[in-house]
Motif scaffolding. Structure first.
Motif, PDB file in Angstrom:
ATOM      1  N   ILE A   1      -0.620  -2.957   3.969  1.00  0.00           N
ATOM      2  CA  ILE A   1      -0.732  -2.128   2.878  1.00  0.00           C
ATOM      3  C   ILE A   1       0.235  -0.737   2.568  1.00  0.00           C
ATOM      4  O   ILE A   1       0.395  -0.329   1.511  1.00  0.00           O
ATOM      5  CB  ILE A   1      -2.285  -1.390   2.764  1.00  0.00           C
ATOM      6  CG1 ILE A   1      -2.513  -0.620   4.127  1.00  0.00           C
ATOM      7  CG2 ILE A   1      -3.197  -2.250   2.613  1.00  0.00           C
ATOM      8  CD1 ILE A   1      -3.592   0.263   4.182  1.00  0.00           C
ATOM      9  N   SER A   2       0.857  -0.577   3.537  1.00  0.00           N
ATOM     10  CA  SER A   2       1.901   0.531   3.635  1.00  0.00           C
ATOM     11  C   SER A   2       3.060   0.177   4.898  1.00  0.00           C
ATOM     12  O   SER A   2       2.474  -0.418   5.891  1.00  0.00           O
ATOM     13  CB  SER A   2       1.329   1.860   3.885  1.00  0.00           C
ATOM     14  OG  SER A   2       2.489   2.940   4.017  1.00  0.00           O
TER      15      SER A   2
ATOM     16  N   GLY B   1      -3.699  -3.904  -5.752  1.00  0.00           N
ATOM     17  CA  GLY B   1      -4.240  -2.895  -5.235  1.00  0.00           C
ATOM     18  C   GLY B   1      -3.030  -2.226  -4.325  1.00  0.00           C
ATOM     19  O   GLY B   1      -1.731  -2.230  -4.653  1.00  0.00           O
ATOM     20  N   SER B   2      -3.271  -1.255  -3.166  1.00  0.00           N
ATOM     21  CA  SER B   2      -2.216  -0.731  -2.404  1.00  0.00           C
ATOM     22  C   SER B   2      -1.531  -2.014  -1.572  1.00  0.00           C
ATOM     23  O   SER B   2      -2.177  -2.516  -0.489  1.00  0.00           O
ATOM     24  CB  SER B   2      -2.698   0.490  -1.397  1.00  0.00           C
ATOM     25  OG  SER B   2      -3.222   1.197  -2.168  1.00  0.00           O
TER      26      SER B   2
ATOM     27  N   GLN C   1      -9.386  -1.026  -1.191  1.00  0.00           N
ATOM     28  CA  GLN C   1      -7.654  -0.697  -2.119  1.00  0.00           C
ATOM     29  C   GLN C   1      -7.231  -1.885  -2.276  1.00  0.00           C
ATOM     30  O   GLN C   1      -6.186  -2.053  -2.930  1.00  0.00           O
ATOM     31  CB  GLN C   1      -7.137   0.291  -0.903  1.00  0.00           C
ATOM     32  CG  GLN C   1      -7.924   1.443  -0.251  1.00  0.00           C
ATOM     33  CD  GLN C   1      -7.821   2.152  -1.548  1.00  0.00           C
ATOM     34  OE1 GLN C   1      -6.745   2.386  -2.402  1.00  0.00           O
ATOM     35  NE2 GLN C   1      -9.184   2.914  -1.729  1.00  0.00           N
ATOM     36  N   VAL C   2      -7.520  -2.912  -1.419  1.00  0.00           N
ATOM     37  CA  VAL C   2      -6.829  -4.420  -1.914  1.00  0.00           C
ATOM     38  C   VAL C   2      -7.770  -5.232  -2.538  1.00  0.00           C
ATOM     39  O   VAL C   2      -9.208  -5.394  -1.849  1.00  0.00           O
ATOM     40  CB  VAL C   2      -6.172  -4.903  -0.720  1.00  0.00           C
ATOM     41  CG1 VAL C   2      -5.613  -6.284  -0.870  1.00  0.00           C
ATOM     42  CG2 VAL C   2      -5.146  -3.992  -0.123  1.00  0.00           C
TER      43      VAL C   2
END
Length: 121
Positions: free
Chosen positions: A101-102, A26-27, A1-2
Motif C-alpha cells: 500500500i505504500s 484504493g491505496s 483501504q484496498v
C-alpha cells in the motif's frame, strides 16, 4: 483501504465460457501476485490459478487446460477466462491479491467479496 471487486459472474449454461474480472483499487503502491480461488457449497475453498506481476502462471491440475488467468498491470486487474463450464464448476469465485500500500511497507493479502457462478440449464 484496498478493495478487490469481482465481476462477470452469474447464471451460465453448461458449456458456457464466461470471463471474470477483478480490479484492485484504493491505496495501492504495487500489486504483486494475484489469483482466483473458488468455493463450492459444502466444500473448502480451493486454488484455481495465480499469476505474478511478471506473468508467471500457476494452475490447479483440475483447472489446467480449461481456465486461463491473465492480468493488466496498468489497470491492477486480473482476469479468469473459463471455458466449457459444467455444473460441478458452480461456486463462489474469489479474487485474491498481495498488495503493497505504500513504499517502505511489506505486502498485505486481500480478498474480494466473491462472485457467484452458477452453471445450470
Amino acid at each position: 483501504q484496498v478493495q478487490l471487486v469481482e465481476s462477470g459472474g452469474g447464471l451460465v449454461q453448461p458449456g458456457g465460457s464466461p470471463r471474470l474480472s477483478c480490479a484492485a483499487s484504493g491505496s495501492i503502491f504495487r500489486v504483486n501476485v494475484m489469483g482466483w480461488y473458488r468455493q463450492a457449497p459444502g466444500k473448502q475453498r480451493e486454488l484455481v490459478a495465480t499469476i505474478t506481476s511478471d506473468g508467471i502462471t500457476n494452475y490447479a491440475d483440475s483447472m489446467k487446460g480449461r481456465f486461463t488467468i491473465s492480468r493488466d498491470n496498468a489497470k491492477n486487474t486480473v482476469y479468469l477466462q473459463m471455458n466449457s463450464l459444467q455444473p460441478e464448476d458452480t461456486a463462489v469465485y474469489y479474487c485474491n491479491a498481495d498488495v503493497i500500500i505504500s513504499r517502505g511497507l511489506w505486502w498485505r493479502n486481500y480478498w474480494g467479496q466473491g462472485t457467484q457462478v452458477t452453471v445450470s440449464s
